[in-house]
Design an enzyme around this catalytic site. Structure first.
Site, short mmCIF file in Angstrom:
data_model
loop_
_atom_site.label_atom_id
_atom_site.label_comp_id
_atom_site.label_asym_id
_atom_site.label_seq_id
_atom_site.Cartn_x
_atom_site.Cartn_y
_atom_site.Cartn_z
N LYS A 1 89.26 -77.69 -48.82
CA LYS A 1 89.20 -77.33 -50.37
C LYS A 1 88.87 -78.74 -51.11
O LYS A 1 89.67 -79.76 -50.59
CB LYS A 1 90.48 -76.59 -51.14
CG LYS A 1 90.07 -76.45 -52.46
CD LYS A 1 91.46 -75.89 -52.99
CE LYS A 1 91.74 -75.37 -54.31
NZ LYS A 1 92.84 -74.72 -54.70
N SER B 1 92.20 -70.51 -57.41
CA SER B 1 91.18 -71.47 -57.22
C SER B 1 90.54 -71.69 -56.00
O SER B 1 89.45 -72.43 -56.09
CB SER B 1 91.70 -72.69 -58.05
OG SER B 1 92.75 -73.45 -57.15
N SER C 1 96.70 -69.72 -55.73
CA SER C 1 95.51 -70.13 -55.52
C SER C 1 94.62 -70.09 -54.28
O SER C 1 93.71 -70.07 -54.08
CB SER C 1 94.96 -71.44 -56.10
OG SER C 1 94.77 -71.47 -57.60
N1 GLN Z 1 95.34 -69.06 -61.22
C1 GLN Z 1 96.36 -70.23 -61.60
C2 GLN Z 1 96.09 -71.16 -62.58
O1 GLN Z 1 95.08 -70.89 -63.23
C3 GLN Z 1 97.03 -70.68 -60.22
C4 GLN Z 1 96.08 -71.99 -59.88
C5 GLN Z 1 96.57 -72.63 -58.66
O2 GLN Z 1 97.31 -72.04 -58.00
N2 GLN Z 1 96.00 -73.71 -58.41
O3 GLN Z 1 96.77 -72.01 -62.96
#
Ligand code: GLN
Length: 491
Positions: free
Chosen positions: A79, A154, A178
């Site tokens: 990532k 994400s 994420s």
């Molecule tokens: N979707 C969550 C957020 O928007 C989790 C993001 C993550 O785990 N990096 O914060």
């Protein structure tokens, strides 16, 4: 044979028997990537030359009897919020365009030491803030099972690269779900480690008390093997635990025996999901019962406060962590500034996206002197109760099972402009980060033609237990290694 359809474990056996070389393997996966990447858009940066160089190192190690692991020579994607020396890192933000890290993250060093070729850096929501991959300032990633839907976020680029057969292994990150949510949306596996079990050294910080780097793949054995590579103590992460979590190897200790195990099924988690998702998870519970496990209905009422608690804590930490992006030290710098304050304001205004700015403002607000007690301290208190509730549940349960997401993958553009709905969609994953627990999402069926994820949550440092439960489920259900036929209308 189509190599891109194989798991890392299957490929590993072929490498061992010298039926293929790592260079051939990487060449074939590159060809698959060339075929589908224009539709899927998983990668921000491809590192083909570097991948082939490491493939040659792997091949010569095998030929000369040098040090090899099962994953030596099998490529992985990382990532794009995790540093790899000499490879641009963007965090999918204009702010970091052109930034080339001068060092590698601990996990990237470990992968390089095992001669795991890097296929490239994958797309994400900007600075990992989002649930659809659509807050990326750089590109769109599509769900390989249905190109009109999002891959989740994400770590959507990593999940999409796996589901499309571009690569068998990937790293994501997980601050509030994420790795697990995109794994669920794309029909792959994502493991969120116990807080402190994997070093965050070299990963761009979002919310330091929640962030973990997450191994991802298309089956449990592959995730276990990748976890074996990246789990280790590292003094460069002050919160890195000295606990020997993997013992002599997660992969080696995988066992599918479920008899005598108690799996807690929290009712609150099931009551907030779509019918198709609930069905798939209930049927997974039956599968566990058929394997001799006991399903215990339990209650975790703190779920009600999970999203608010998470948003306050994660935004507070993000507002502090992202203060360093000021137009002076990294990446983007605005033109024509009057003075240093103007430079900082303009650079941040021009280079950070809407969602990132929203989090910084929210975080700054909840930390400000008049509101600190009303919001931040309340959220800290709530997070202690969330943690305590889980610890209590583990007095009677070995593992907890829940759906990973409230529905299947969103249609592109359907939620990203409605932040409150987007945050609410994370309700089933964020508590795990707040409590610092390990959890894994595994595919458990389909609804509306799209994959559904099952989340298994374990005790602190109980990775082996959830990997084993996931392995048992995968074996019994036969749901594993799903490679999408890239198209527009689902499977
Ligand atoms: N979707 C969550 C957020 O928007 C989790 C993001 C993550 O785990 N990096 O914060």
């Amino acid at each position: 044979m189509e190599l891109y359809r194989l798991t890392a474990v299957e490929i590993s056996a072929m490498l061992e028997r010298r039926e293929i070389s790592s260079r051939e393997l990487c060449g074939e996966l590159a060809a698959r990537t060339d075929e589908v990447e224009e539709s899927v858009g998983a990668y921000i940066t491809q590192t083909r030359e570097k991948m082939l160089e490491t493939a040659d190192t792997a091949d010569s190690r095998r030929a000369s009897g040098g040090p090899v692991t099962k994953l030596t020579g099998i490529p992985a994607a990382i990532k794009d919020n995790i540093c790899v020396e000499g490879v641009p890192m963007t965090c999918a933000s204009r702010m970091l365009e052109g930034f080339v890290p001068p060092y590698s993250a601990h996990v990237a060093e470990s992968m390089a030491a095992a001669a795991i070729p890097l296929s490239g850096k994958t797309n994400l929501d900007e600075f990992a803030m989002g649930s659809t991959c659509e807050t990326s300032a750089l590109q769109n990633t599509k769900n390989p099972h249905d190109l009109s839907r999002v891959p989740g976020g994400s770590s959507g680029g990593s999940a999409a690269a796996l589901a499309s057969g571009e690569v068998p292994l990937a790293l994501g990150s997980d601050t509030g779900g994420s790795s697990r949510a995109p794994a669920a949306f794309c029909g792959v596996v994502g493991l969120k480690p116990t807080y402190g079990a994997v070093s965050r050294h070299g990963a761009a910080a979002f919310a330091s008390s929640l962030d973990q780097i997450a191994p991802m793949a298309r089956c449990i054995e592959d995730v276990a093997l990748l976890a074996d590579v990246v789990y280790s103590h590292d003094a460069r992460d002050a919160m890195s635990s000295p606990e020997d979590v993997k013992k002599d190897g997660f992969f080696k200790n995988l066992s599918a025996g479920m008899s005598g195990k108690t799996i807690g099924l929290p009712e609150e988690y099931l009551s907030c999901v779509d019918g198709g998702v609930a069905e798939a998870v209930k049927s997974a519970a039956k599968t566990f019962e058929s394997l001799g496990a006991k399903i215990l209905p339990i209650s975790l009422p703190m779920l009600r406060y999970a999203v608010e608690t998470y948003m306050i804590i994660s935004s507070a930490e993000a507002s502090s962590n992202l203060a360093k992006f000021d137009g002076v030290k990294y990446g983007y710098r605005a033109e024509g500034a009057k003075d240093i304050f103007d430079l900082i304001r303009r650079s941040r205004t021009e280079a950070l996206g809407e969602e990132v700015k929203r989090r910084i403002m929210l975080g700054t607000y909840v930390l400000s002197s008049g509101y600190y007690d009303a919001y931040y301290n309340k959220a800290r208190a709530a997070s202690l109760r969330i943690r305590a509730e889980f610890i209590k549940a583990f007095e009677t349960c070995d593992v907890l099972m829940t759906p990973t997401t409230t529905g299947v993958a969103y249609k592109a553009g359907s939620i990203v402009h409605d932040p409150a709905r987007m945050y609410a969609g994370d309700v089933l994953t964020v508590s795990v980060n707040i409590a610092g627990l390990p959890a894994i999402s595994v595919p458990c069926g389909f609804s509306e033609g799209m994959p559904v994820g099952l989340q298994l949550i374990g005790r602190h440092f109980g990775e082996q237990e959830i990997l084993n439960a996931a392995f048992a489920f995968e074996r019994e259900s036969g749901i594993k290694n799903i490679v999408a036929d890239i198209g527009g209308t689902g499977r």
